[in-house]
Write an enzyme that holds these catalytic residues in place. Structure first.
Site, PDB file in Angstrom:
ATOM      1  N   HIS A  90      -0.030 -14.968  -1.942  1.00 21.20           N
ATOM      2  CA  HIS A  90       1.337 -15.511  -1.964  1.00 21.20           C
ATOM      3  C   HIS A  90       1.376 -16.891  -1.313  1.00 21.20           C
ATOM      4  O   HIS A  90       1.975 -17.825  -1.872  1.00 21.20           O
ATOM      5  CB  HIS A  90       2.292 -14.568  -1.239  1.00 21.20           C
ATOM      6  CG  HIS A  90       3.674 -15.129  -1.054  1.00 21.20           C
ATOM      7  ND1 HIS A  90       4.663 -15.002  -2.005  1.00 21.20           N
ATOM      8  CD2 HIS A  90       4.217 -15.841  -0.033  1.00 21.20           C
ATOM      9  CE1 HIS A  90       5.756 -15.606  -1.575  1.00 21.20           C
ATOM     10  NE2 HIS A  90       5.519 -16.126  -0.377  1.00 21.20           N
ATOM     11  N   GLU A  91       0.768 -17.009  -0.142  1.00 23.08           N
ATOM     12  CA  GLU A  91       0.786 -18.307   0.541  1.00 23.08           C
ATOM     13  C   GLU A  91       0.030 -19.366  -0.260  1.00 23.08           C
ATOM     14  O   GLU A  91       0.421 -20.537  -0.277  1.00 23.08           O
ATOM     15  CB  GLU A  91       0.215 -18.177   1.956  1.00 23.08           C
ATOM     16  CG  GLU A  91       1.000 -17.233   2.869  1.00 23.08           C
ATOM     17  CD  GLU A  91       2.486 -17.553   2.925  1.00 23.08           C
ATOM     18  OE1 GLU A  91       2.860 -18.723   2.721  1.00 23.08           O
ATOM     19  OE2 GLU A  91       3.284 -16.625   3.167  1.00 23.08           O
ATOM     20  N   HIS A  94       2.133 -21.006  -2.831  1.00 27.34           N
ATOM     21  CA  HIS A  94       2.872 -22.189  -2.393  1.00 27.34           C
ATOM     22  C   HIS A  94       2.000 -23.436  -2.489  1.00 27.34           C
ATOM     23  O   HIS A  94       2.488 -24.524  -2.828  1.00 27.34           O
ATOM     24  CB  HIS A  94       3.345 -22.006  -0.954  1.00 27.34           C
ATOM     25  CG  HIS A  94       4.454 -21.015  -0.800  1.00 27.34           C
ATOM     26  ND1 HIS A  94       5.608 -21.067  -1.547  1.00 27.34           N
ATOM     27  CD2 HIS A  94       4.588 -19.933   0.021  1.00 27.34           C
ATOM     28  CE1 HIS A  94       6.419 -20.070  -1.201  1.00 27.34           C
ATOM     29  NE2 HIS A  94       5.814 -19.372  -0.246  1.00 27.34           N
ATOM     30  N   HIS A  98       2.721 -26.817  -4.624  1.00 25.26           N
ATOM     31  CA  HIS A  98       2.639 -28.175  -4.071  1.00 25.26           C
ATOM     32  C   HIS A  98       1.737 -29.050  -4.929  1.00 25.26           C
ATOM     33  O   HIS A  98       2.076 -30.196  -5.241  1.00 25.26           O
ATOM     34  CB  HIS A  98       2.112 -28.108  -2.635  1.00 25.26           C
ATOM     35  CG  HIS A  98       2.224 -29.397  -1.893  1.00 25.26           C
ATOM     36  ND1 HIS A  98       1.565 -29.637  -0.711  1.00 25.26           N
ATOM     37  CD2 HIS A  98       2.911 -30.544  -2.161  1.00 25.26           C
ATOM     38  CE1 HIS A  98       1.851 -30.854  -0.291  1.00 25.26           C
ATOM     39  NE2 HIS A  98       2.663 -31.425  -1.145  1.00 25.26           N
TER      40      HIS A  98
END
Length: 222
Positions: A90-91, A94, A98
């Site tokens: 999940h991280e 991100h 980006h």
């Protein structure tokens, strides 16, 4: 209403921690750690300028676009469980956002500097506005405007979080990081994590409407 949202938020936070603890006990069939999964997902998305770091605390996992770091709590970084896989992916979702200039993330990141400054004064401005509402509505109007930006930030966060989970789940499934049973657990864990953001956004909206009603009442009394 505020009590309802407070209780709901506490209940969902408790449920999230419960789910994380439960899925932390379920070992990942491939034996990979959260760090290894994160680094693999970054490489396979052609991202080589993001570092994967271990940070203190529980559920402190986050991606920092400023220094391009995926920060994983120790349990996730070193863990080899379904929970570790879900959170790490999940991280990294991100980080992929980006790298691909995902619109909502760019908008959210642009709001951070303003909110960092305004949050230091927001509650004081609103308190002063409430105390002076029978004299002038200007301080409360400023407070409501600032709180509206905070509420907007909460709602912009929702597509960012849901999209990161979508990317994470698609990758762990397509890459066979998890089997079918583990995929269901990972999806459930990320769903509960997303619900904390949903409740926070709705709670912020309810608070904004309350302050706005005070402002409207002050205007009518002028």
């Amino acid at each position: 209403m505020f009590i309802i949202f407070a209780l709901l938020s506490a209940g969902i936070s408790w449920r999230l921690r419960s789910k994380f603890n439960e899925y932390s006990q379920i070992g990942l069939s491939n034996g990979l750690s959260g760090q290894e999964i994160a680094e693999l997902m970054l490489r396979e998305n052609n991202i080589y300028d993001v570092r994967v770091l271990s940070v203190e605390g529980m559920l402190t996992d986050h991606y920092n676009p400023q220094d391009k770091t995926v920060n994983l709590s120790a349990d996730v970084f070193y863990g080899r469980s379904v929970a570790s896989a879900a959170v790490a992916a999940h991280e990294c979702g991100h980080a992929v956002q980006h790298a691909t200039a995902y619109g909502p993330l760019k908008f959210r990141s642009a709001m951070v500097p303003f909110l960092t400054v305004s949050s230091s004064y927001l509650q004081w401005i609103i308190l002063i506005g409430i105390l002076l509402i029978n004299t002038t509505i200007i301080p409360l109007a400023v407070g409501v405007a600032l709180f509206a930006v905070t509420t907007l930030f909460s709602f912009v966060t929702l597509p960012v979080e849901f999209d990161a989970s979508r990317r994470a789940l698609a990758w762990v499934q397509n890459r066979n990081i998890v089997n079918q049973r583990e995929y269901g657990y990972a999806k459930d864990a990320l769903w509960w994590a997303a619900m904390t953001y949903v409740v926070a956004a709705l709670g912020s909206l309810a608070t904004l409407l309350y302050y706005a009603s005070l402002l409207m009442g002050g205007r009518r009394s002028d």
